[in-house]
Design a protein around this motif. Structure first.
Motif, PDB file in Angstrom:
ATOM      1  N   LEU A  30     -29.765   1.486  -7.124  1.00 26.98           N
ATOM      2  CA  LEU A  30     -31.219   1.678  -7.162  1.00 26.98           C
ATOM      3  C   LEU A  30     -31.679   1.946  -8.597  1.00 26.98           C
ATOM      4  N   LEU A  31     -30.953   2.812  -9.300  1.00 25.77           N
ATOM      5  CA  LEU A  31     -31.315   3.124 -10.682  1.00 25.77           C
ATOM      6  C   LEU A  31     -31.320   1.862 -11.541  1.00 25.77           C
ATOM      7  N   VAL A  32     -30.283   1.064 -11.413  1.00 26.96           N
ATOM      8  CA  VAL A  32     -30.202  -0.179 -12.184  1.00 26.96           C
ATOM      9  C   VAL A  32     -31.362  -1.101 -11.826  1.00 26.96           C
ATOM     10  N   GLY A  33     -31.670  -1.204 -10.535  1.00 26.95           N
ATOM     11  CA  GLY A  33     -32.750  -2.072 -10.088  1.00 26.95           C
ATOM     12  C   GLY A  33     -34.116  -1.660 -10.600  1.00 26.95           C
ATOM     13  N   HIS A  34     -34.279  -0.386 -10.919  1.00 28.44           N
ATOM     14  CA  HIS A  34     -35.552   0.109 -11.439  1.00 28.44           C
ATOM     15  C   HIS A  34     -35.556   0.209 -12.973  1.00 28.44           C
ATOM     16  N   GLY A  35     -34.516  -0.314 -13.606  1.00 26.77           N
ATOM     17  CA  GLY A  35     -34.482  -0.297 -15.055  1.00 26.77           C
ATOM     18  C   GLY A  35     -33.916   0.970 -15.657  1.00 26.77           C
ATOM     19  N   TYR A  36     -33.191   1.746 -14.851  1.00 20.47           N
ATOM     20  CA  TYR A  36     -32.606   3.006 -15.320  1.00 20.47           C
ATOM     21  C   TYR A  36     -31.084   2.913 -15.407  1.00 20.47           C
ATOM     22  N   ALA A  72     -45.594  -5.061   2.833  1.00 18.25           N
ATOM     23  CA  ALA A  72     -45.959  -3.649   2.666  1.00 18.25           C
ATOM     24  C   ALA A  72     -44.739  -2.752   2.821  1.00 18.25           C
ATOM     25  N   ARG A  73     -43.868  -3.057   3.772  1.00 16.98           N
ATOM     26  CA  ARG A  73     -42.646  -2.260   3.942  1.00 16.98           C
ATOM     27  C   ARG A  73     -41.766  -2.353   2.705  1.00 16.98           C
ATOM     28  N   GLY A  74     -41.626  -3.562   2.155  1.00 19.97           N
ATOM     29  CA  GLY A  74     -40.830  -3.729   0.949  1.00 19.97           C
ATOM     30  C   GLY A  74     -41.413  -2.975  -0.234  1.00 19.97           C
ATOM     31  N   ASN A  75     -42.734  -3.025  -0.386  1.00 18.94           N
ATOM     32  CA  ASN A  75     -43.390  -2.275  -1.465  1.00 18.94           C
ATOM     33  C   ASN A  75     -43.156  -0.777  -1.300  1.00 18.94           C
ATOM     34  N   ALA A  76     -43.265  -0.285  -0.082  1.00 19.35           N
ATOM     35  CA  ALA A  76     -43.087   1.146   0.163  1.00 19.35           C
ATOM     36  C   ALA A  76     -41.675   1.596  -0.196  1.00 19.35           C
ATOM     37  N   ALA A  77     -40.678   0.828   0.206  1.00 23.52           N
ATOM     38  CA  ALA A  77     -39.292   1.191  -0.107  1.00 23.52           C
ATOM     39  C   ALA A  77     -39.052   1.173  -1.612  1.00 23.52           C
ATOM     40  N   ARG A  78     -39.545   0.151  -2.283  1.00 22.84           N
ATOM     41  CA  ARG A  78     -39.314   0.023  -3.724  1.00 22.84           C
ATOM     42  C   ARG A  78     -40.012   1.134  -4.505  1.00 22.84           C
ATOM     43  N   LEU A  79     -41.148   1.621  -3.999  1.00 23.41           N
ATOM     44  CA  LEU A  79     -41.931   2.628  -4.713  1.00 23.41           C
ATOM     45  C   LEU A  79     -41.652   4.047  -4.223  1.00 23.41           C
ATOM     46  N   GLY A  80     -40.560   4.225  -3.468  1.00 18.92           N
ATOM     47  CA  GLY A  80     -40.071   5.561  -3.174  1.00 18.92           C
ATOM     48  C   GLY A  80     -40.610   6.220  -1.924  1.00 18.92           C
ATOM     49  N   VAL A  81     -41.367   5.484  -1.096  1.00 18.16           N
ATOM     50  CA  VAL A  81     -41.883   6.073   0.138  1.00 18.16           C
ATOM     51  C   VAL A  81     -41.544   5.168   1.332  1.00 18.16           C
ATOM     52  N   PRO A  82     -40.248   5.010   1.622  1.00 20.06           N
ATOM     53  CA  PRO A  82     -39.836   4.124   2.715  1.00 20.06           C
ATOM     54  C   PRO A  82     -40.305   4.596   4.078  1.00 20.06           C
ATOM     55  N   GLY A  83     -40.827   5.828   4.156  1.00 18.28           N
ATOM     56  CA  GLY A  83     -41.320   6.343   5.430  1.00 18.28           C
ATOM     57  C   GLY A  83     -42.694   5.831   5.816  1.00 18.28           C
ATOM     58  N   LEU A  84     -43.332   4.991   4.999  1.00 21.87           N
ATOM     59  CA  LEU A  84     -44.613   4.408   5.399  1.00 21.87           C
ATOM     60  C   LEU A  84     -44.441   3.680   6.729  1.00 21.87           C
TER      61      LEU A  84
END
Length: 424
Positions: free
Chosen positions: A181-187, A311-323
């Motif tokens: 996840l860190l690598v995928g976000h540029g970290y 929308a589900r994919g956006n939520a997971a990528r932005l740290g709120v997979p519980g949407l």
């Protein structure tokens, strides 16, 4: 000395403290087991009629004095068995847990089922404290994320350059998932230290860069300390509303960032509050509501399957997979939903009685916000204002765009925003 608030008898206004009748004790254990416990915790285990815990906890708490206790290892799934534990009222029951049982632990769940006068919690040093001690990190300046029974994607919510995060692992594979996840976000340059068996004789620390972890597996009992380092391709994403539009995958069905920031300000996200996002589109309003306040929840209604998946994919990528994205439309999709603290209409306001149904469901003190770009929806908002009060505001953003070889201002469609608070 009685341990903290869990040992205090509850009171009611104008009443004397009433004596507690505690039959359930939740004991936190470290890797040093029974010998590392304080006198009160050892006494609770030694006199227990029933001991409940994981196999590892039961082994750690093993001692001759408690040899006659009835022992129960947690089954899988665990939650239904909590009702069995609640049914043992009147017996001397001890539940064993790791570290601090109120830090993402079983004590918090039990407290929702059993009166506080019946529970005593005796915490040990938590894995978060042990991890911060190992890293020499101040606990109050360290974020905590749990992947135990929760998606690891919530880690993304805490990322910024210089962040220090303690991740509670679900198993030996969690560090690799976190690193991916860190690598995928540029970290990728982040320093990741896998801390195995903290507090025990076999404890060890394994340091890596996030982009070096690969598919490694670790001891199942581990905590991950993350010292976040942003690489050149890491995006800077604030918890404040108004993320860049390109932070979302979308097909154009998105509330633009300037309007989105003003909309969230009117919705007033607060911890634990529930939003209905009607006409969810890319999920941006529900996502930023959840990002803005700890524990905030959102249900998004989006009738198109492709947009709901996005929308589900956006939520997971932005740290709120519980949407909670539901493929449904108002008004039918509103039936049976839990009462909201706030409602947003990004679409669906023209559906028959949708605004009236949402208003009736809204809790007292709740906020309803609706954005309109068409005259038909705007007329409905004028009607709603006449019925419920509130404010109407015309919003328009104008963007600098190319005009041939030059640059000019290109206005976006104006948005009429209706906002109202339900007083009772």
């Amino acid at each position: 000395m009685p341990p903290l608030a869990s040992a205090l008898p509850s009171t009611t206004p104008d009443s004397k403290p009433r004596a507690a009748t505690r039959w359930l004790t939740v004991v936190g254990l470290g890797e040093d087991g029974f010998s590392g416990l304080g006198e009160q915790a050892r006494e609770a285990i030694s006199t227990a009629d029933v001991l409940v815990g994981g196999e590892r906890h039961l082994a750690l708490a093993s001692n001759d004095a408690a040899s006659g206790a009835e022992r129960h290892a947690w089954p899988s799934p665990m939650l239904p068995f909590l009702d069995v534990v609640a049914g043992w009222r009147g017996r001397n029951v001890v539940v064993l847990a790791s570290g601090d049982p109120l830090l993402y632990g079983v004590a918090a769940t039990l407290a929702a089922l059993i009166d506080r006068d019946e529970i005593l919690v005796l915490p040990a040093v938590s894995s978060v404290q042990l991890a911060c001690a190992a890293m020499l990190w101040p606990v109050n300046r360290t974020a905590v994320v749990s992947a135990c029974g929760r998606p690891v994607e919530t880690l993304a919510l805490e990322l910024f350059d210089g962040a220090r995060i303690v991740l509670l692992s679900a198993d030996g594979g969690t560090p690799a998932k976190a690193a991916e996840l860190l690598v995928g976000h540029g970290y990728g340059p982040s320093r990741v230290t896998v801390l195995e068996r903290l507090g025990g004789a076999s404890a060890r620390a394994l340091p890596f860069r996030a982009d070096e972890v690969g598919g490694r597996s670790f001891d199942a009992l581990n905590v991950v300390a993350i010292d976040a380092v942003a690489g050149p391709d890491a995006g800077l994403l604030s918890r404040a509303p108004g993320l860049p539009d390109d932070a979302y995958e979308n097909d154009g069905q998105i509330t633009r960032r300037e309007i989105r920031a003003l909309t969230l300000a009117r919705l007033v996200p607060i911890p634990g509050a529930l939003l209905w996002d009607i006409g969810g589109g890319s999920g941006s309003i529900g996502i930023e509501w959840m990002r803005a306040a700890p524990g905030a929840r959102a249900i998004a209604l989006e009738p198109r399957a492709d947009r709901a998946a996005r929308a589900r994919g956006n939520a997971a990528r932005l740290g709120v997979p519980g949407l909670d994205v539901r493929e449904a439309a108002a008004p039918d999709g509103l039936a049976g939903l839990p009462r909201p603290d706030a409602v947003f209409f990004g679409g669906g306001a023209t559906a028959d009685k949708a605004i009236e149904i949402a208003w009736a469901a809204l809790k007292p003190g709740g906020r309803l916000v609706a954005n309109a770009v068409t005259l038909e929806t705007e007329q409905l908002l004028f009607t709603a204002r006449a019925a419920y009060g509130g404010d109407l505001v015309r919003l328009q953003a104008t963007y600098a765009d190319p005009v041939g070889r030059m640059t000019g201002w290109r206005p976006a469609m104006p948005v009429t925003q209706y906002a109202v608070t339900k007083l009772s």
